[in-house]
Design a protein around this motif. Structure first.
Motif, PDB file in Angstrom:
ATOM      1  N   GLU A 137       0.832  -1.203   0.000  1.00  7.79           N
ATOM      2  CA  GLU A 137       0.000   0.000   0.000  1.00  7.79           C
ATOM      3  C   GLU A 137       0.868   1.256   0.000  1.00  7.79           C
ATOM      4  O   GLU A 137       0.548   2.253  -0.661  1.00  7.79           O
ATOM      5  N   PHE A 138       1.970   1.218   0.721  1.00  2.00           N
ATOM      6  CA  PHE A 138       2.910   2.340   0.754  1.00  2.00           C
ATOM      7  C   PHE A 138       3.474   2.612  -0.643  1.00  2.00           C
ATOM      8  O   PHE A 138       3.474   3.757  -1.122  1.00  2.00           O
ATOM      9  N   LEU A 139       3.932   1.575  -1.331  1.00  2.00           N
ATOM     10  CA  LEU A 139       4.491   1.740  -2.663  1.00  2.00           C
ATOM     11  C   LEU A 139       3.435   2.195  -3.667  1.00  2.00           C
ATOM     12  O   LEU A 139       3.731   2.984  -4.578  1.00  2.00           O
ATOM     13  N   GLN A 140       2.206   1.735  -3.492  1.00  2.00           N
ATOM     14  CA  GLN A 140       1.113   2.196  -4.355  1.00  2.00           C
ATOM     15  C   GLN A 140       0.929   3.706  -4.237  1.00  2.00           C
ATOM     16  O   GLN A 140       0.771   4.412  -5.244  1.00  2.00           O
ATOM     17  N   GLN A 141       0.967   4.201  -3.007  1.00  2.00           N
ATOM     18  CA  GLN A 141       0.782   5.637  -2.778  1.00  2.00           C
ATOM     19  C   GLN A 141       1.974   6.441  -3.298  1.00  2.00           C
ATOM     20  O   GLN A 141       1.801   7.537  -3.852  1.00  2.00           O
ATOM     21  N   ILE A 142       3.179   5.913  -3.126  1.00  2.00           N
ATOM     22  CA  ILE A 142       4.367   6.594  -3.638  1.00  2.00           C
ATOM     23  C   ILE A 142       4.304   6.679  -5.164  1.00  2.00           C
ATOM     24  O   ILE A 142       4.583   7.719  -5.766  1.00  2.00           O
ATOM     25  N   TYR A 143       3.905   5.587  -5.797  1.00  2.00           N
ATOM     26  CA  TYR A 143       3.802   5.566  -7.257  1.00  2.00           C
ATOM     27  C   TYR A 143       2.763   6.577  -7.734  1.00  2.00           C
ATOM     28  O   TYR A 143       2.990   7.320  -8.695  1.00  2.00           O
ATOM     29  N   SER A 144       1.633   6.612  -7.046  1.00  2.00           N
ATOM     30  CA  SER A 144       0.553   7.529  -7.420  1.00  2.00           C
ATOM     31  C   SER A 144       0.958   8.987  -7.232  1.00  2.00           C
ATOM     32  O   SER A 144       0.477   9.873  -7.945  1.00  2.00           O
ATOM     33  N   LEU A 176       3.724  -3.175  -9.539  1.00  2.00           N
ATOM     34  CA  LEU A 176       3.292  -1.780  -9.417  1.00  2.00           C
ATOM     35  C   LEU A 176       4.075  -0.841 -10.333  1.00  2.00           C
ATOM     36  O   LEU A 176       3.647   0.291 -10.571  1.00  2.00           O
ATOM     37  N   GLY A 177       5.220  -1.298 -10.812  1.00  2.00           N
ATOM     38  CA  GLY A 177       6.022  -0.434 -11.672  1.00  2.00           C
ATOM     39  C   GLY A 177       7.370  -0.046 -11.093  1.00  2.00           C
ATOM     40  O   GLY A 177       7.982   0.930 -11.526  1.00  2.00           O
ATOM     41  N   PHE A 178       7.843  -0.818 -10.107  1.00  2.00           N
ATOM     42  CA  PHE A 178       9.144  -0.560  -9.491  1.00  2.00           C
ATOM     43  C   PHE A 178      10.130  -1.672  -9.849  1.00  2.00           C
ATOM     44  O   PHE A 178       9.742  -2.807 -10.113  1.00  2.00           O
ATOM     45  N   THR A 179      11.389  -1.333  -9.843  1.00  2.00           N
ATOM     46  CA  THR A 179      12.433  -2.345  -9.800  1.00  2.00           C
ATOM     47  C   THR A 179      12.933  -2.374  -8.362  1.00  2.00           C
ATOM     48  O   THR A 179      12.956  -1.347  -7.688  1.00  2.00           O
ATOM     49  N   GLN A 192      20.379 -10.917  18.899  1.00  2.00           N
ATOM     50  CA  GLN A 192      19.039 -10.648  18.381  1.00  2.00           C
ATOM     51  C   GLN A 192      18.616 -11.713  17.382  1.00  2.00           C
ATOM     52  O   GLN A 192      19.448 -12.269  16.666  1.00  2.00           O
ATOM     53  N   GLN A 193      17.322 -12.002  17.330  1.00  2.00           N
ATOM     54  CA  GLN A 193      16.797 -13.027  16.436  1.00  2.00           C
ATOM     55  C   GLN A 193      16.159 -12.454  15.176  1.00  2.00           C
ATOM     56  O   GLN A 193      15.723 -13.195  14.306  1.00  2.00           O
ATOM     57  N   VAL A 194      16.101 -11.127  15.099  1.00  2.00           N
ATOM     58  CA  VAL A 194      15.537 -10.477  13.921  1.00  2.00           C
ATOM     59  C   VAL A 194      16.616  -9.632  13.259  1.00  2.00           C
ATOM     60  O   VAL A 194      17.169  -8.719  13.876  1.00  2.00           O
ATOM     61  N   GLY A 195      16.938  -9.975  12.010  1.00  2.00           N
ATOM     62  CA  GLY A 195      17.891  -9.197  11.245  1.00  2.00           C
ATOM     63  C   GLY A 195      17.167  -8.249  10.303  1.00  2.00           C
ATOM     64  O   GLY A 195      15.936  -8.180  10.283  1.00  2.00           O
ATOM     65  N   ARG A 196      17.936  -7.527   9.513  1.00  2.00           N
ATOM     66  CA  ARG A 196      17.370  -6.563   8.574  1.00  2.00           C
ATOM     67  C   ARG A 196      18.018  -6.749   7.204  1.00  2.00           C
ATOM     68  O   ARG A 196      19.247  -6.775   7.100  1.00  2.00           O
ATOM     69  N   GLN A 197      17.184  -6.861   6.186  1.00  2.00           N
ATOM     70  CA  GLN A 197      17.669  -6.900   4.816  1.00  2.00           C
ATOM     71  C   GLN A 197      17.423  -5.538   4.173  1.00  2.00           C
ATOM     72  O   GLN A 197      16.294  -5.052   4.162  1.00  2.00           O
ATOM     73  N   VAL A 198      18.470  -4.928   3.656  1.00  2.00           N
ATOM     74  CA  VAL A 198      18.337  -3.636   2.993  1.00  2.00           C
ATOM     75  C   VAL A 198      17.874  -3.862   1.551  1.00  2.00           C
ATOM     76  O   VAL A 198      18.441  -4.683   0.826  1.00  2.00           O
ATOM     77  N   VAL A 199      16.853  -3.126   1.152  1.00  2.00           N
ATOM     78  CA  VAL A 199      16.298  -3.228  -0.198  1.00  2.00           C
ATOM     79  C   VAL A 199      16.161  -1.827  -0.772  1.00  2.00           C
ATOM     80  O   VAL A 199      15.781  -0.890  -0.054  1.00  2.00           O
ATOM     81  N   ILE A 200      16.468  -1.669  -2.060  1.00  2.00           N
ATOM     82  CA  ILE A 200      16.289  -0.378  -2.725  1.00  2.00           C
ATOM     83  C   ILE A 200      15.308  -0.528  -3.875  1.00  2.00           C
ATOM     84  O   ILE A 200      15.398  -1.482  -4.658  1.00  2.00           O
ATOM     85  N   PHE A 201      14.358   0.396  -3.953  1.00  2.00           N
ATOM     86  CA  PHE A 201      13.374   0.417  -5.024  1.00  2.00           C
ATOM     87  C   PHE A 201      13.567   1.674  -5.866  1.00  2.00           C
ATOM     88  O   PHE A 201      13.933   2.736  -5.358  1.00  2.00           O
ATOM     89  N   SER A 202      13.282   1.560  -7.141  1.00  2.00           N
ATOM     90  CA  SER A 202      13.206   2.723  -8.023  1.00  2.00           C
ATOM     91  C   SER A 202      12.125   2.451  -9.060  1.00  2.00           C
ATOM     92  O   SER A 202      11.827   1.288  -9.359  1.00  2.00           O
TER      93      SER A 202
END
Length: 207
Positions: A137-144, A176-179, A192-202
């Motif tokens: 939903e966040f990416l939909q709003q950013i695209y719009s 939605l139209g992103f890479t 810690q048992q929760v890590g973080r994966q960094v992701v970049i969208f354009s």
């Protein structure tokens, strides 16, 4: 927990490196899940303008108020406003955004208790669905909104469970139209048992 400042700086640097404009230009970093304001404070320390929003910005405002009294605070524009990422991004000043850097929802605190593993797995599967829905939903709003800027985010990685959150979000983003692509190794802190994966969208360039 709160995103570490060291990781925040890494995300900002990744986003800025994807800009077409010269780094010497004025740059504005936007965090739409601003929380306590870590991204805004790190952006300010790096000499960038910053914008932050969230469904509740009271903690951010309090932290920024303290930050402004320190000697390391720089004279850069700081703007915070209340906003739900599932709603349209309509504020005029968002046209100034050059990079989006954020961390939304990591999920529940995990405890290393084997007897609760089944309940924990069910909880995480439910949480996965909520995270995928939120980011879609966040990416939909950013695209719009036509904010065609690099978006650098972190996605949770449950280190002791085989639950892939990144792939369904990357798949939804593509539709939605992103890479989108994962960047580097999983960021994890000792104990810690929760890590973080960094992701970049354009946003995809039209042919």
């Amino acid at each position: 927990g709160m995103m570490p400042a060291k990781l925040t700086q890494l995300l900002i640097n990744i986003g800025v490196s994807h800009l077409w404009k010269d780094k010497a230009w004025e740059i504005t970093i936007y965090d739409p899940f601003v929380g306590f304001g870590t991204t805004m404070m790190v952006a300010n320390a790096l000499g960038y303008h910053s914008i932050g929003s969230d469904i509740n910005v009271s903690s951010c405002k309090q932290n920024l108020k303290r930050r402004k009294t320190t000697d390391i605070f720089q004279d850069k524009k700081i703007t915070e406003f209340k906003h739900d990422v599932r709603d349209p991004f309509t504020k005029p000043f968002l046209s100034q955004v050059d990079v989006i850097v954020t961390e939304g929802r990591l999920g529940p605190v995990l405890k290393d208790r084997q007897r609760h593993r089944k309940q924990e797995l069910e909880m995480l599967e439910k949480n996965k669905g909520e995270i995928v829905k939120l980011y879609t939903e966040f990416l939909q709003q950013i695209y719009s909104s036509a904010m065609k800027v690099p978006i650098v985010i972190t996605l949770p990685v449950y280190l002791k469970h085989d639950i892939d959150i990144a792939w369904p979000i990357l798949s939804q983003a593509q539709s939605l139209g992103f890479t989108g692509e994962s960047v580097g190794e999983i960021y994890q802190r000792k104990g810690q048992q929760v890590g973080r994966q960094v992701v970049i969208f354009s946003q995809k360039k039209k042919a």
